[in-house]
Design a protein around this motif. Structure first.
Motif, PDB file in Angstrom:
ATOM      1  N   GLY A 100       0.990  -1.320  -0.020  1.00  0.00           N
ATOM      2  CA  GLY A 100      -0.051  -0.069   0.168  1.00  0.00           C
ATOM      3  C   GLY A 100       0.782   1.247   0.047  1.00  0.00           C
ATOM      4  O   GLY A 100       1.746   1.515   0.686  1.00  0.00           O
ATOM      5  N   GLY A 101       0.484   2.308  -1.052  1.00  0.00           N
ATOM      6  CA  GLY A 101       0.971   3.499  -0.869  1.00  0.00           C
ATOM      7  C   GLY A 101       2.352   3.380  -1.807  1.00  0.00           C
ATOM      8  O   GLY A 101       3.070   4.509  -2.119  1.00  0.00           O
ATOM      9  N   ARG A 102       2.770   2.016  -2.108  1.00  0.00           N
ATOM     10  CA  ARG A 102       4.187   2.134  -3.055  1.00  0.00           C
ATOM     11  C   ARG A 102       3.822   2.474  -4.325  1.00  0.00           C
ATOM     12  O   ARG A 102       4.863   3.226  -5.054  1.00  0.00           O
ATOM     13  N   LEU A 103       2.690   2.264  -4.936  1.00  0.00           N
ATOM     14  CA  LEU A 103       2.390   2.783  -6.205  1.00  0.00           C
ATOM     15  C   LEU A 103       1.435   4.127  -6.053  1.00  0.00           C
ATOM     16  O   LEU A 103       0.227   4.189  -5.967  1.00  0.00           O
ATOM     17  N   ALA A 104       2.165   5.325  -6.078  1.00  0.00           N
ATOM     18  CA  ALA A 104       1.624   6.585  -5.605  1.00  0.00           C
ATOM     19  C   ALA A 104       0.395   7.014  -6.491  1.00  0.00           C
ATOM     20  O   ALA A 104      -0.296   7.737  -6.106  1.00  0.00           O
ATOM     21  N   GLY A 105       0.563   6.672  -7.669  1.00  0.00           N
ATOM     22  CA  GLY A 105      -0.322   7.078  -8.660  1.00  0.00           C
ATOM     23  C   GLY A 105      -0.467   6.333 -10.083  1.00  0.00           C
ATOM     24  O   GLY A 105       0.222   5.120 -10.090  1.00  0.00           O
ATOM     25  N   PRO A 106      -1.173   6.756 -11.014  1.00  0.00           N
ATOM     26  CA  PRO A 106      -1.306   5.871 -12.225  1.00  0.00           C
ATOM     27  C   PRO A 106       0.068   5.565 -13.028  1.00  0.00           C
ATOM     28  O   PRO A 106       0.385   4.681 -13.299  1.00  0.00           O
ATOM     29  N   ASP A 107       0.996   6.655 -13.122  1.00  0.00           N
ATOM     30  CA  ASP A 107       2.107   6.280 -13.695  1.00  0.00           C
ATOM     31  C   ASP A 107       2.863   5.243 -12.924  1.00  0.00           C
ATOM     32  O   ASP A 107       3.548   4.426 -13.831  1.00  0.00           O
ATOM     33  N   ASP A 108       3.034   5.228 -11.831  1.00  0.00           N
ATOM     34  CA  ASP A 108       3.916   4.269 -11.136  1.00  0.00           C
ATOM     35  C   ASP A 108       3.249   2.837 -11.130  1.00  0.00           C
ATOM     36  O   ASP A 108       3.890   1.809 -11.306  1.00  0.00           O
ATOM     37  N   ALA A 109       1.825   2.931 -11.285  1.00  0.00           N
ATOM     38  CA  ALA A 109       0.931   1.530 -11.374  1.00  0.00           C
ATOM     39  C   ALA A 109       1.363   1.018 -12.730  1.00  0.00           C
ATOM     40  O   ALA A 109       1.643  -0.164 -12.945  1.00  0.00           O
ATOM     41  N   ILE A 110       1.028   1.909 -13.886  1.00  0.00           N
ATOM     42  CA  ILE A 110       1.580   1.444 -15.168  1.00  0.00           C
ATOM     43  C   ILE A 110       2.951   0.841 -15.613  1.00  0.00           C
ATOM     44  O   ILE A 110       3.116  -0.261 -15.990  1.00  0.00           O
ATOM     45  N   ALA A 111       3.763   1.676 -14.722  1.00  0.00           N
ATOM     46  CA  ALA A 111       5.178   1.289 -15.014  1.00  0.00           C
ATOM     47  C   ALA A 111       5.421  -0.116 -14.026  1.00  0.00           C
ATOM     48  O   ALA A 111       6.058  -1.146 -14.578  1.00  0.00           O
ATOM     49  N   HIS A 112       4.840  -0.361 -13.169  1.00  0.00           N
ATOM     50  CA  HIS A 112       4.739  -1.778 -12.374  1.00  0.00           C
ATOM     51  C   HIS A 112       4.255  -2.661 -13.162  1.00  0.00           C
ATOM     52  O   HIS A 112       4.566  -3.865 -13.199  1.00  0.00           O
ATOM     53  N   GLY A 113       2.999  -2.567 -13.716  1.00  0.00           N
ATOM     54  CA  GLY A 113       2.225  -3.470 -14.673  1.00  0.00           C
ATOM     55  C   GLY A 113       3.436  -3.945 -15.725  1.00  0.00           C
ATOM     56  O   GLY A 113       3.206  -5.020 -15.891  1.00  0.00           O
ATOM     57  N   ARG A 114       4.018  -3.074 -16.249  1.00  0.00           N
ATOM     58  CA  ARG A 114       4.910  -3.313 -17.548  1.00  0.00           C
ATOM     59  C   ARG A 114       5.930  -4.170 -16.977  1.00  0.00           C
ATOM     60  O   ARG A 114       6.430  -5.140 -17.645  1.00  0.00           O
ATOM     61  N   ARG A 115       6.453  -3.853 -15.722  1.00  0.00           N
ATOM     62  CA  ARG A 115       7.554  -4.848 -15.269  1.00  0.00           C
ATOM     63  C   ARG A 115       7.021  -6.077 -14.782  1.00  0.00           C
ATOM     64  O   ARG A 115       7.741  -6.956 -15.207  1.00  0.00           O
ATOM     65  N   ALA A 144     -12.486   4.314  -9.178  1.00  0.00           N
ATOM     66  CA  ALA A 144     -12.460   4.248 -10.387  1.00  0.00           C
ATOM     67  C   ALA A 144     -11.255   5.345 -10.952  1.00  0.00           C
ATOM     68  O   ALA A 144     -10.405   5.175 -11.815  1.00  0.00           O
ATOM     69  N   GLU A 145     -11.018   6.600 -10.311  1.00  0.00           N
ATOM     70  CA  GLU A 145     -10.062   7.395 -10.307  1.00  0.00           C
ATOM     71  C   GLU A 145      -8.658   6.624 -10.142  1.00  0.00           C
ATOM     72  O   GLU A 145      -7.661   6.877 -11.093  1.00  0.00           O
ATOM     73  N   ARG A 146      -8.636   5.823  -9.493  1.00  0.00           N
ATOM     74  CA  ARG A 146      -7.455   4.914  -9.180  1.00  0.00           C
ATOM     75  C   ARG A 146      -7.037   4.209 -10.355  1.00  0.00           C
ATOM     76  O   ARG A 146      -5.820   3.960 -10.888  1.00  0.00           O
ATOM     77  N   VAL A 147      -8.105   3.314 -10.715  1.00  0.00           N
ATOM     78  CA  VAL A 147      -7.572   2.083 -11.640  1.00  0.00           C
ATOM     79  C   VAL A 147      -8.030   2.316 -13.343  1.00  0.00           C
ATOM     80  O   VAL A 147      -7.306   1.689 -14.061  1.00  0.00           O
ATOM     81  N   ILE A 148      -9.016   3.097 -13.531  1.00  0.00           N
ATOM     82  CA  ILE A 148      -9.379   3.208 -14.935  1.00  0.00           C
ATOM     83  C   ILE A 148      -8.318   3.738 -15.901  1.00  0.00           C
ATOM     84  O   ILE A 148      -7.844   3.135 -16.834  1.00  0.00           O
ATOM     85  N   PRO A 149      -7.354   4.605 -15.448  1.00  0.00           N
ATOM     86  CA  PRO A 149      -6.318   4.953 -16.368  1.00  0.00           C
ATOM     87  C   PRO A 149      -5.364   3.957 -16.584  1.00  0.00           C
ATOM     88  O   PRO A 149      -4.668   3.765 -17.540  1.00  0.00           O
ATOM     89  N   VAL A 150      -4.929   3.355 -15.336  1.00  0.00           N
ATOM     90  CA  VAL A 150      -4.011   1.985 -15.569  1.00  0.00           C
ATOM     91  C   VAL A 150      -4.387   1.192 -16.232  1.00  0.00           C
ATOM     92  O   VAL A 150      -3.878   0.467 -17.185  1.00  0.00           O
ATOM     93  N   ILE A 151      -5.916   0.711 -16.321  1.00  0.00           N
ATOM     94  CA  ILE A 151      -6.249  -0.182 -17.153  1.00  0.00           C
ATOM     95  C   ILE A 151      -6.377   0.107 -18.618  1.00  0.00           C
ATOM     96  O   ILE A 151      -5.852  -0.662 -19.392  1.00  0.00           O
ATOM     97  N   ARG A 152      -6.716   1.396 -18.963  1.00  0.00           N
ATOM     98  CA  ARG A 152      -6.871   1.723 -20.197  1.00  0.00           C
ATOM     99  C   ARG A 152      -5.387   1.719 -20.925  1.00  0.00           C
ATOM    100  O   ARG A 152      -5.177   1.108 -22.024  1.00  0.00           O
ATOM    101  N   THR A 153      -4.457   2.429 -20.208  1.00  0.00           N
ATOM    102  CA  THR A 153      -2.982   2.318 -20.808  1.00  0.00           C
ATOM    103  C   THR A 153      -2.615   1.012 -21.235  1.00  0.00           C
ATOM    104  O   THR A 153      -1.752   0.537 -22.012  1.00  0.00           O
ATOM    105  N   LEU A 154      -2.458  -0.098 -19.920  1.00  0.00           N
ATOM    106  CA  LEU A 154      -1.864  -1.207 -20.099  1.00  0.00           C
ATOM    107  C   LEU A 154      -2.587  -2.136 -20.813  1.00  0.00           C
ATOM    108  O   LEU A 154      -2.060  -2.921 -21.749  1.00  0.00           O
ATOM    109  N   ALA A 155      -3.777  -2.024 -21.257  1.00  0.00           N
ATOM    110  CA  ALA A 155      -4.678  -2.804 -22.069  1.00  0.00           C
ATOM    111  C   ALA A 155      -4.436  -2.434 -23.746  1.00  0.00           C
ATOM    112  O   ALA A 155      -4.292  -3.197 -24.446  1.00  0.00           O
ATOM    113  N   ASP A 156      -4.136  -1.020 -23.767  1.00  0.00           N
ATOM    114  CA  ASP A 156      -3.960  -0.473 -25.165  1.00  0.00           C
ATOM    115  C   ASP A 156      -2.628  -0.876 -25.439  1.00  0.00           C
ATOM    116  O   ASP A 156      -2.187  -1.078 -26.616  1.00  0.00           O
ATOM    117  N   ALA A 157      -1.630  -1.241 -24.450  1.00  0.00           N
ATOM    118  CA  ALA A 157      -0.356  -1.788 -24.712  1.00  0.00           C
ATOM    119  C   ALA A 157      -0.462  -3.354 -25.266  1.00  0.00           C
ATOM    120  O   ALA A 157       0.826  -3.898 -25.434  1.00  0.00           O
TER     121      ALA A 157
END
Length: 350
Positions: A100-115, A144-157
């Protein structure tokens, strides 16, 4: 009286295939490399539970139940399940028990997902509401604010995404953003609209067992028999899904290790995983970094429970779990590569 069949005496690789070919054993969860040659017949009537072990041949008297155990599982969200698949965890939350708190926002979460995907994750599971013991619910808008941008970006990739949520509206929005799987810790029971929404969306669902609400679930969990009670609840939720139009081949079940269970309950579930193949659905196990692994290893820090978690994941895989929900993808993938190659040398490709 209710009858349960728990597969026993597991064989692997060439030995498993020989047993199945000779009709001396059955394929565990439809596996092509795990077989069982004995069955524990469990009869439950009221508060009485009787158990006896029989051969696979003698278990043929219960052929319909055996078929549920042995049937090959269809592809799940496009994934063939011949070998265990890895679901990497992305917690976009400030209060998850491990990260908890390690992924401070969508950009960190997206980077973590790619990794995680680079390390070998087949599915990326994105959640915006912690369901750790004692956690508080969050609003739909914040989740929704936390997850939708992450899902959209990673799905698009091109990544395969699941949405970890109890809310029907977020299920709908997440699938629209690119999620391919709905993962609900309440087994589609928290939100009265969830069953209908999931049926209409047509994507696979993960039904998890939890006793009570995350806020209070660890206060005093009680079961008559934890494995049978969890089985019964999941069987009921599968029936509810089928009645709503969600077919069994679109369902994965999760016994919910750590969700309203004591240390002893968790160990009992892990040791009796083959029982759950009797539900005729994909089996998902998530024990990564949970407290009971720390109790066994002496590791108090959740983030340091990697080795215990990997050990549990290997144990689950050797008991036929088709999907493993994990934080630590690379070490789990490496451990599984060795364990599965030893279990089935003919299929190692080396």
């Amino acid at each position: 009286m209710t009858l349960y069949l728990r597969p026993l005496s597991l064989l692997y690789g060439p030995d498993a295939r020989r047993a199945v070919g000779a009709r001396e054993g059955g394929a565990l969860g439809g596996s092509d490399f795990i077989a069982f040659t004995q069955v524990e017949l469990i009869e439950r009537a009221g508060g009485r539970i009787a158990r006896r072990v029989v051969s696979y041949k003698d278990a043929q008297a219960h052929s319909e139940k055996l078929r549920c155990i042995e049937a090959r599982r269809p592809d799940f969200a496009g994934l063939a399940l011949g070998r265990p698949k890895l679901m990497g965890i992305i917690n976009v939350t400030p209060d998850s028990f491990s990260d908890g708190g390690r992924l401070a926002g969508p950009d960190d979460a997206i980077a973590h997902g790619r990794r995680l995907a680079e390390e070998g994750a087949d599915i990326l599971d994105v959640g915006g509401e912690s369901t750790r013991p004692g956690s508080d619910a969050v609003s739909l808008a914040l989740e929704a604010e936390r997850v939708i941008p992450v899902i959209r970006t990673l799905a698009d990739a091109g990544h395969r995404l699941s949405i970890d949520t109890r809310k029907a509206a977020l299920m709908r929005d997440a699938v629209a953003a690119g999620a391919a799987i709905i993962n609900d810790v309440s087994a589609l029971s928290f939100d009265p609209e969830s069953l209908g929404v999931a049926a209409k969306l047509g994507c696979p669902v993960v039904l998890m067992h939890a006793q009570g609400d995350p806020k209070t679930m660890q206060d005093n969990p009680i079961y008559e028999d934890v494995a049978l009670d969890v089985y019964d609840m999941l069987e009921g939720r599968i029936a509810a899904c089928e009645a709503a139009g969600i077919s069994r081949h679109r369902i994965a079940i999760d016994p919910g290790i750590g969700f309203g269970k004591t240390f002893a309950h968790n160990l009992a579930l892990l040791s009796q995983l083959p029982l759950f193949h009797g539900l005729g659905a994909v089996l998902l196990v998530g024990l990564s970094r949970k407290a009971f692994t720390g109790a066994l290893t002496g590791e108090k820090k959740a983030g340091e429970r990697v080795m215990g978690s990997v050990g549990g994941a290997v144990q689950a895989a050797l008991n036929g779990a088709q999907i493993l929900r994990i934080h630590d993808v690379k070490p789990t993938r490496q451990a599984l590569a060795v364990a599965l190659a030893a279990a089935d040398p003919e299929a190692s490709g080396i």
